[in-house]
Scaffold this motif. Structure first.
Motif, PDB file in Angstrom:
ATOM      1  N   GLU A   1      46.968   2.034  -8.498  1.00 20.97           N
ATOM      2  CA  GLU A   1      47.160   0.850  -7.651  1.00 20.97           C
ATOM      3  C   GLU A   1      47.724   1.188  -6.392  1.00 20.97           C
ATOM      4  N   THR A   2      47.024   1.120  -5.158  1.00 17.95           N
ATOM      5  CA  THR A   2      47.487   1.462  -4.165  1.00 17.95           C
ATOM      6  C   THR A   2      48.365   0.435  -3.569  1.00 17.95           C
ATOM      7  N   GLU A   3      48.975   0.527  -2.358  1.00 21.45           N
ATOM      8  CA  GLU A   3      50.192  -0.289  -1.628  1.00 21.45           C
ATOM      9  C   GLU A   3      49.473  -1.577  -1.384  1.00 21.45           C
ATOM     10  N   GLU A   4      48.252  -1.497  -1.064  1.00 20.33           N
ATOM     11  CA  GLU A   4      47.439  -2.763  -0.676  1.00 20.33           C
ATOM     12  C   GLU A   4      47.315  -3.611  -1.840  1.00 20.33           C
ATOM     13  N   GLY A   5      47.339  -3.080  -3.128  1.00 20.16           N
ATOM     14  CA  GLY A   5      47.037  -3.766  -4.280  1.00 20.16           C
ATOM     15  C   GLY A   5      45.750  -3.464  -4.863  1.00 20.16           C
ATOM     16  N   TYR A   6      44.876  -2.363  -4.282  1.00 16.75           N
ATOM     17  CA  TYR A   6      43.567  -1.965  -4.685  1.00 16.75           C
ATOM     18  C   TYR A   6      43.703  -1.140  -6.087  1.00 16.75           C
ATOM     19  N   LEU A   7      42.828  -1.217  -6.802  1.00 13.34           N
ATOM     20  CA  LEU A   7      42.651  -0.154  -7.981  1.00 13.34           C
ATOM     21  C   LEU A   7      41.738   0.819  -7.612  1.00 13.34           C
ATOM     22  N   THR A   8      42.027   2.012  -7.770  1.00 16.78           N
ATOM     23  CA  THR A   8      40.993   3.210  -7.264  1.00 16.78           C
ATOM     24  C   THR A   8      40.566   3.938  -8.439  1.00 16.78           C
ATOM     25  N   VAL A   9      39.415   4.922  -8.674  1.00 18.47           N
ATOM     26  CA  VAL A   9      39.115   5.567  -9.506  1.00 18.47           C
ATOM     27  C   VAL A   9      39.440   6.935  -9.710  1.00 18.47           C
ATOM     28  N   PRO A  10      39.952   7.138 -10.962  1.00 18.91           N
ATOM     29  CA  PRO A  10      40.375   8.633 -10.941  1.00 18.91           C
ATOM     30  C   PRO A  10      39.218   9.664 -10.778  1.00 18.91           C
ATOM     31  N   GLY A  11      39.552  10.579 -10.028  1.00 24.12           N
ATOM     32  CA  GLY A  11      38.657  11.557  -9.662  1.00 24.12           C
ATOM     33  C   GLY A  11      37.135  11.246  -8.714  1.00 24.12           C
ATOM     34  N   GLY A  12      37.601   9.920  -8.372  1.00 24.37           N
ATOM     35  CA  GLY A  12      36.764   9.615  -7.106  1.00 24.37           C
ATOM     36  C   GLY A  12      37.005   9.684  -5.731  1.00 24.37           C
ATOM     37  N   PHE A  13      36.310   9.325  -4.740  1.00 25.99           N
ATOM     38  CA  PHE A  13      36.473   9.441  -3.541  1.00 25.99           C
ATOM     39  C   PHE A  13      37.799   8.896  -2.976  1.00 25.99           C
ATOM     40  N   SER A  14      38.820   9.235  -2.278  1.00 24.08           N
ATOM     41  CA  SER A  14      39.852   8.551  -2.001  1.00 24.08           C
ATOM     42  C   SER A  14      40.742   7.831  -3.196  1.00 24.08           C
ATOM     43  N   ALA A  15      40.797   8.643  -4.212  1.00 26.56           N
ATOM     44  CA  ALA A  15      41.600   8.103  -5.503  1.00 26.56           C
ATOM     45  C   ALA A  15      42.948   7.659  -5.186  1.00 26.56           C
ATOM     46  N   ASP A  16      43.553   8.259  -4.254  1.00 25.11           N
ATOM     47  CA  ASP A  16      45.057   7.896  -3.878  1.00 25.11           C
ATOM     48  C   ASP A  16      45.495   6.903  -3.243  1.00 25.11           C
ATOM     49  N   GLY A  17      44.311   6.287  -2.544  1.00 21.05           N
ATOM     50  CA  GLY A  17      44.493   5.387  -1.508  1.00 21.05           C
ATOM     51  C   GLY A  17      43.432   5.170  -0.572  1.00 21.05           C
ATOM     52  N   PRO A  18      43.460   4.515   0.409  1.00 19.16           N
ATOM     53  CA  PRO A  18      42.421   4.470   1.310  1.00 19.16           C
ATOM     54  C   PRO A  18      42.486   5.617   2.221  1.00 19.16           C
ATOM     55  N   ASP A  19      41.199   6.187   2.740  1.00 19.32           N
ATOM     56  CA  ASP A  19      41.216   7.505   3.510  1.00 19.32           C
ATOM     57  C   ASP A  19      41.240   6.776   4.987  1.00 19.32           C
ATOM     58  N   ARG A  20      41.873   7.727   5.648  1.00 16.38           N
ATOM     59  CA  ARG A  20      42.351   7.215   7.230  1.00 16.38           C
ATOM     60  C   ARG A  20      41.036   6.907   8.007  1.00 16.38           C
ATOM     61  N   GLY A  21      39.797   7.464   7.758  1.00 17.58           N
ATOM     62  CA  GLY A  21      38.651   6.910   7.957  1.00 17.58           C
ATOM     63  C   GLY A  21      38.403   5.359   8.241  1.00 17.58           C
ATOM     64  N   SER A  22      38.484   5.201   6.954  1.00 18.73           N
ATOM     65  CA  SER A  22      38.250   3.536   6.305  1.00 18.73           C
ATOM     66  C   SER A  22      39.208   2.899   7.151  1.00 18.73           C
ATOM     67  N   GLU A  23      40.493   3.058   7.315  1.00 17.06           N
ATOM     68  CA  GLU A  23      41.529   2.368   7.885  1.00 17.06           C
ATOM     69  C   GLU A  23      41.219   2.269   9.369  1.00 17.06           C
ATOM     70  N   LEU A  24      41.000   3.266  10.154  1.00 16.28           N
ATOM     71  CA  LEU A  24      40.414   3.224  11.399  1.00 16.28           C
ATOM     72  C   LEU A  24      39.089   2.077  11.809  1.00 16.28           C
ATOM     73  N   LEU A  25      38.327   2.221  10.765  1.00 15.31           N
ATOM     74  CA  LEU A  25      36.990   1.453  10.892  1.00 15.31           C
ATOM     75  C   LEU A  25      37.352   0.035  10.734  1.00 15.31           C
ATOM     76  N   VAL A  26      38.371  -0.162   9.940  1.00 15.43           N
ATOM     77  CA  VAL A  26      38.865  -1.740   9.724  1.00 15.43           C
ATOM     78  C   VAL A  26      39.541  -2.043  10.780  1.00 15.43           C
ATOM     79  N   ALA A  27      40.234  -1.249  11.414  1.00 16.87           N
ATOM     80  CA  ALA A  27      41.176  -1.617  12.676  1.00 16.87           C
ATOM     81  C   ALA A  27      40.266  -2.005  13.787  1.00 16.87           C
ATOM     82  N   LEU A  28      39.200  -1.203  14.066  1.00 22.70           N
ATOM     83  CA  LEU A  28      38.280  -1.140  15.184  1.00 22.70           C
ATOM     84  C   LEU A  28      37.298  -1.814  15.055  1.00 22.70           C
ATOM     85  N   VAL A  29      36.585  -2.316  13.955  1.00 20.06           N
ATOM     86  CA  VAL A  29      35.453  -3.200  13.975  1.00 20.06           C
ATOM     87  C   VAL A  29      35.698  -4.661  14.406  1.00 20.06           C
TER      88      VAL A  29
END
Length: 341
Positions: A156-184
Motif C-alpha cells: 500500500e503506497t503513501e497515497e493509499g493505492y495497492l500495487t501489484v507485486p512484481g508489476g511495474f512501479s510496485a513500490d509506488g507511483p513512478d516519477r513520470g506518472s507523478e509529473l504527468l498528473v502535475a502537468l496535465v
C-alpha cells in the motif's frame, strides 16, 4: 526457430510426463503446448491471452477454482517476484507427486530462479538449450514454509493505492506518472488512460478534476487492472482489460493520457510507445488532445508528428518529457460513430 525446451527434453527422453491434466502458468501466445496433452492456460496479459484463445486453447486470467493437476509448467517473466508467485501457485494447484516444470531464458533470470527453488526443493532434472533452461521437480506432500513466502503481498503506497507485486512501479507511483498528473491541464468529457496500471494516474486525475464525465482505464495486465478497480471507487471510472493497440472504444475520446511501457521482457523497445501514440490518435475525436510522459531519451517525436497535426512540450523535468498533441490524423470511425451514419 528452435522448438520449445519441453518438446526437446521430451524428444530426448530426458523428461517423462505423468498422465493427467496440465496447468500452464504465464502461458505465452506462441508457445507450442500440443505435446503436453490436456492443457489449461493461465495468462493475464491480454495480447497473449487473446492469441491463446484464438488458437482454441482453454485460457483464463486466474487459476481455476477447483481441480488438481498432474503437471504444471511455469513460463517465467522478467519480474522475479511474479515468477516466484506463479511457481508457488502452480505447486498449490498440483496434486502431491505431480510434476512442476519451470522454463525461461537466461536473460529473464532463470538461473537465479533455479537457485532459489533448489534451496527448498530437490530438483529432478534440467535441460539447457537456446540460451535458456527448463528444470523440473516432484511436488512433495507438504510444501516447505520458505516456498509459501514466495507469494508476495501487495504494497500500500503513501497515497493509499495497492500495487501489484512484481508489476511495474510496485513500490509506488513512478516519477513520470507523478509529473504527468502535475502537468496535465483540466480535462472535460470522455477521457481514457492507456496502460493504466494499478490506477495512479486515473485515480489522481479523477480526484482533482470535476469536468471529466467518464474515464476509461485500459490495461493489458489483468492483475494490474484488478488492483486499479480496487483502488478507484469513482463512478466515472470504467475498467477495460484489453490490448491498447487493438482496443476499440464505443465513442471517440475528448482526451487521452498515457505513460506508455517501453520494455518487452528485459529489453527496451520504443515501438511500444509508438504503438500507444498511434492508438491514441485512432481513439481521439477530431478536437481531442493527447498527453503523454516518456523518458527523455526515447525517440517519440517523429511518431507524434506522424500521428498528430500539432504538438508541444509541456515540460522536461528529471529525465522525463511531457507532451501534448492535438489534431489526430487518419481518423477511424468508432462503432458508435459508424452506427450514426
Amino acid at each position: 526457430m528452435t522448438a520449445d525446451r519441453w518438446i526437446l527434453a521430451l524428444e530426448a527422453g530426458e523428461l517423462v510426463l505423468p498422465s493427467g491434466p496440465v496447468l500452464v502458468m504465464h502461458a505465452r501466445g506462441d508457445a507450442d503446448l500440443g505435446a503436453l496433452g490436456d492443457v489449461h492456460c493461465v495468462q493475464g496479459f491480454a495480447p497473449d491471452h487473446d492469441r491463446l484463445a484464438a488458437r482454441g486453447l482453454p485460457v483464463t486470467p486466474d487459476l481455476p477454482d477447483e481441480g488438481q493437476f498432474a503437471v504444471a509448467l511455469v513460463q517465467i517473466v522478467k519480474a522475479k517476484a511474479a515468477s516466484m508467485g506463479a511457481i508457488v501457485s502452480a505447486l498449490g494447484a498440483l496434486a502431491p507427486g505431480g510434476l512442476l516444470l519451470v522454463d525461461g531464458q537466461k536473460a529473464e533470470g532463470i538461473d537465479a530462479i533455479l537457485k532459489t527453488v533448489r534451496a527448498s526443493f530437490a530438483i529432478t532434472g534440467s535441460y539447457a538449450k537456446a540460451h535458456g533452461k527448463l528444470f523440473w521437480l516432484t511436488r512433495p506432500a507438504d510444501l516447505p514454509e520458505a516456498a509459501l513466502g514466495w507469494l508476495a503481498e501487495p504494497i500500500e503506497t503513501e497515497e493509499g493505492y495497492l500495487t501489484v507485486p512484481g508489476g511495474f512501479s510496485a513500490d509506488g507511483p513512478d516519477r513520470g506518472s507523478e509529473l504527468l498528473v502535475a502537468l496535465v491541464p483540466q480535462l472535460v468529457g470522455r477521457v481514457a488512460d492507456l496502460g493504466a496500471g494499478w490506477g495512479y494516474v486515473a485515480g489522481e486525475i479523477l480526484s482533482e478534476q470535476a469536468g471529466i464525465e467518464a474515464l476509461d482505464l485500459i490495461e493489458a495486465d489483468y492483475a494490474m487492472l484488478t488492483a486499479a478497480a480496487a483502488n478507484i471507487d469513482d463512478p466515472r471510472a470504467r475498467f477495460h482489460w484489453a490490448d491498447v493497440t487493438r482496443f476499440q472504444p464505443d465513442a471517440a475520446y475528448d482526451a487521452i493520457v498515457a505513460n506508455p511501457p517501453f520494455h518487452i521482457g528485459r529489453h527496451a523497445d520504443p515501438a511500444l510507445g509508438r504503438a500507444f501514440i498511434a492508438a491514441a490518435a485512432r481513439m481521439l475525436g477530431p478536437r481531442g488532445r493527447f498527453f503523454m510522459v516518456a523518458n527523455r531519451h526515447l525517440p517519440y517525436e517523429d511518431a507524434l508528428k506522424a500521428a498528430f497535426g500539432t504538438g508541444r512540450l509541456l515540460g522536461e523535468l528529471e529525465g522525463y518529457k511531457i507532451y501534448e498533441a492535438a489534431k489526430p490524423k487518419r481518423q477511424t470511425p468508432t462503432a458508435k460513430d459508424a452506427s450514426k451514419r
